[in-house]
Motif scaffolding. Structure first.
Motif, PDB file in Angstrom:
ATOM      1  N   SER A 114       0.846  -1.194   0.000  1.00  9.42           N
ATOM      2  CA  SER A 114       0.000   0.000   0.000  1.00  9.42           C
ATOM      3  C   SER A 114       0.883   1.246   0.000  1.00  9.42           C
ATOM      4  O   SER A 114       1.833   1.339   0.784  1.00  9.42           O
ATOM      5  N   ILE A 115       0.559   2.193  -0.881  1.00  6.24           N
ATOM      6  CA  ILE A 115       1.321   3.451  -0.904  1.00  6.24           C
ATOM      7  C   ILE A 115       0.591   4.552  -0.132  1.00  6.24           C
ATOM      8  O   ILE A 115       0.963   5.720  -0.212  1.00  6.24           O
ATOM      9  N   ASP A 116      -0.426   4.177   0.631  1.00  7.02           N
ATOM     10  CA  ASP A 116      -1.135   5.161   1.454  1.00  7.02           C
ATOM     11  C   ASP A 116      -0.201   5.757   2.494  1.00  7.02           C
ATOM     12  O   ASP A 116       0.592   5.048   3.106  1.00  7.02           O
ATOM     13  N   GLU A 117      -0.316   7.050   2.703  1.00  8.05           N
ATOM     14  CA  GLU A 117       0.490   7.694   3.744  1.00  8.05           C
ATOM     15  C   GLU A 117      -0.190   7.596   5.105  1.00  8.05           C
ATOM     16  O   GLU A 117       0.467   7.637   6.131  1.00  8.05           O
ATOM     17  N   ALA A 118      -1.520   7.466   5.102  1.00  7.51           N
ATOM     18  CA  ALA A 118      -2.254   7.286   6.359  1.00  7.51           C
ATOM     19  C   ALA A 118      -2.298   5.792   6.661  1.00  7.51           C
ATOM     20  O   ALA A 118      -3.305   5.109   6.480  1.00  7.51           O
ATOM     21  N   HIS A 119      -1.169   5.257   7.138  1.00  7.45           N
ATOM     22  CA  HIS A 119      -1.023   3.812   7.282  1.00  7.45           C
ATOM     23  C   HIS A 119      -2.020   3.198   8.262  1.00  7.45           C
ATOM     24  O   HIS A 119      -2.421   2.052   8.110  1.00  7.45           O
ATOM     25  N   GLY A 120      -2.434   3.981   9.252  1.00  6.95           N
ATOM     26  CA  GLY A 120      -3.369   3.464  10.239  1.00  6.95           C
ATOM     27  C   GLY A 120      -4.728   3.123   9.660  1.00  6.95           C
ATOM     28  O   GLY A 120      -5.491   2.373  10.268  1.00  6.95           O
ATOM     29  N   GLU A 121      -5.042   3.666   8.488  1.00  6.61           N
ATOM     30  CA  GLU A 121      -6.350   3.426   7.890  1.00  6.61           C
ATOM     31  C   GLU A 121      -6.380   2.188   7.007  1.00  6.61           C
ATOM     32  O   GLU A 121      -7.448   1.752   6.592  1.00  6.61           O
ATOM     33  N   VAL A 122      -5.204   1.638   6.684  1.00  9.20           N
ATOM     34  CA  VAL A 122      -5.141   0.533   5.725  1.00  9.20           C
ATOM     35  C   VAL A 122      -5.848  -0.709   6.259  1.00  9.20           C
ATOM     36  O   VAL A 122      -6.679  -1.316   5.575  1.00  9.20           O
ATOM     37  N   ALA A 123      -5.555  -1.118   7.488  1.00  8.33           N
ATOM     38  CA  ALA A 123      -6.173  -2.313   8.066  1.00  8.33           C
ATOM     39  C   ALA A 123      -7.684  -2.146   8.162  1.00  8.33           C
ATOM     40  O   ALA A 123      -8.438  -3.080   7.842  1.00  8.33           O
ATOM     41  N   ALA A 124      -8.132  -0.965   8.594  1.00  3.72           N
ATOM     42  CA  ALA A 124      -9.574  -0.712   8.714  1.00  3.72           C
ATOM     43  C   ALA A 124     -10.237  -0.764   7.345  1.00  3.72           C
ATOM     44  O   ALA A 124     -11.341  -1.296   7.193  1.00  3.72           O
ATOM     45  N   PHE A 125      -9.569  -0.236   6.344  1.00  2.59           N
ATOM     46  CA  PHE A 125     -10.096  -0.251   4.981  1.00  2.59           C
ATOM     47  C   PHE A 125     -10.262  -1.689   4.482  1.00  2.59           C
ATOM     48  O   PHE A 125     -11.296  -2.057   3.931  1.00  2.59           O
TER      49      PHE A 125
END
Length: 201
Positions: A114-125
């Protein structure tokens, strides 16, 4: 000066901010020999004529464990770039996960990144999309651009058993097509042990 429509302006700003980073590695390691015959579904996959050396980067899984390309010596590695804001990526994920699972006992590894910068949201997504078991990596130190272009998602990059870039496909692909797995098996046979490819020319 003519004003650009907002979507075009946003796209222009995005591309202007990335060109210095979005560059394919150029250091050639070896000639890969004759390209493998591609099925129609893989027509946009580029098998490089020369394997390219990439800078080592360290990523993390969602539990904070460090993961590097060099952890997978002797395997063909597919790094699949994706992002939570990328609709085609969500379509690709179940197919990439099936490829990952179907090849657990083979020399082929799928590493979602994942190239998301808001890493905390990846698992929830992922949980929201019933994909909680998808073993994605994240890039907390934003290192991916030091090894390969990340200005287009989804994108999939193929690395040989020594961590050299040997192919790529930028954009969405129907990875569930029945012709994909046999082609990946051919790539694996050629590149998991790159000495094979070196001896082809």
């Amino acid at each position: 000066m003519r004003k650009l429509p907002l979507p075009l302006l946003a796209f222009s700003l995005m591309t202007l901010s990335l060109p210095s980073l979005a560059v394919m590695p150029s250091a050639k390691v070896y000639d890969t020999g004759e390209n493998l015959p591609k099925p129609m579904i893989m027509s946009r996959f580029v098998e490089m004529t020369s394997a390219r050396k990439v800078d080592e980067a360290t990523f993390e899984d969602l539990n904070g464990h460090q993961v590097k390309l060099s952890d997978y010596r002797g395997k063909l590695v597919l790094i699949n770039l994706w992002a939570t804001w990328c609709a085609p990526c969500i379509k690709e994920i179940p197919m990439m996960d099936k490829i990952r699972r179907d090849n657990l006992d083979k020399d082929l590894v799928v590493l979602p990144l994942s190239i998301d910068e808001a890493h905390g949201e990846v698992a929830a997504f992922l949980a929201r999309h019933q994909l909680a078991g998808y073993p994605t990596l994240i890039d907390p130190k934003l290192q991916v651009e030091t090894m390969l272009p990340a200005n287009i998602v989804p994108a999939t990059y193929a690395f040989d058993g020594e961590g050299n870039l040997v192919g790529f496909l930028r954009g969405y692909l129907d990875w569930g097509d029945k012709a994909v797995q046999p082609y990946l098996e051919q790539l694996t046979a050629k590149y998991a042990n790159p000495d094979t490819a070196k001896n082809l020319h």
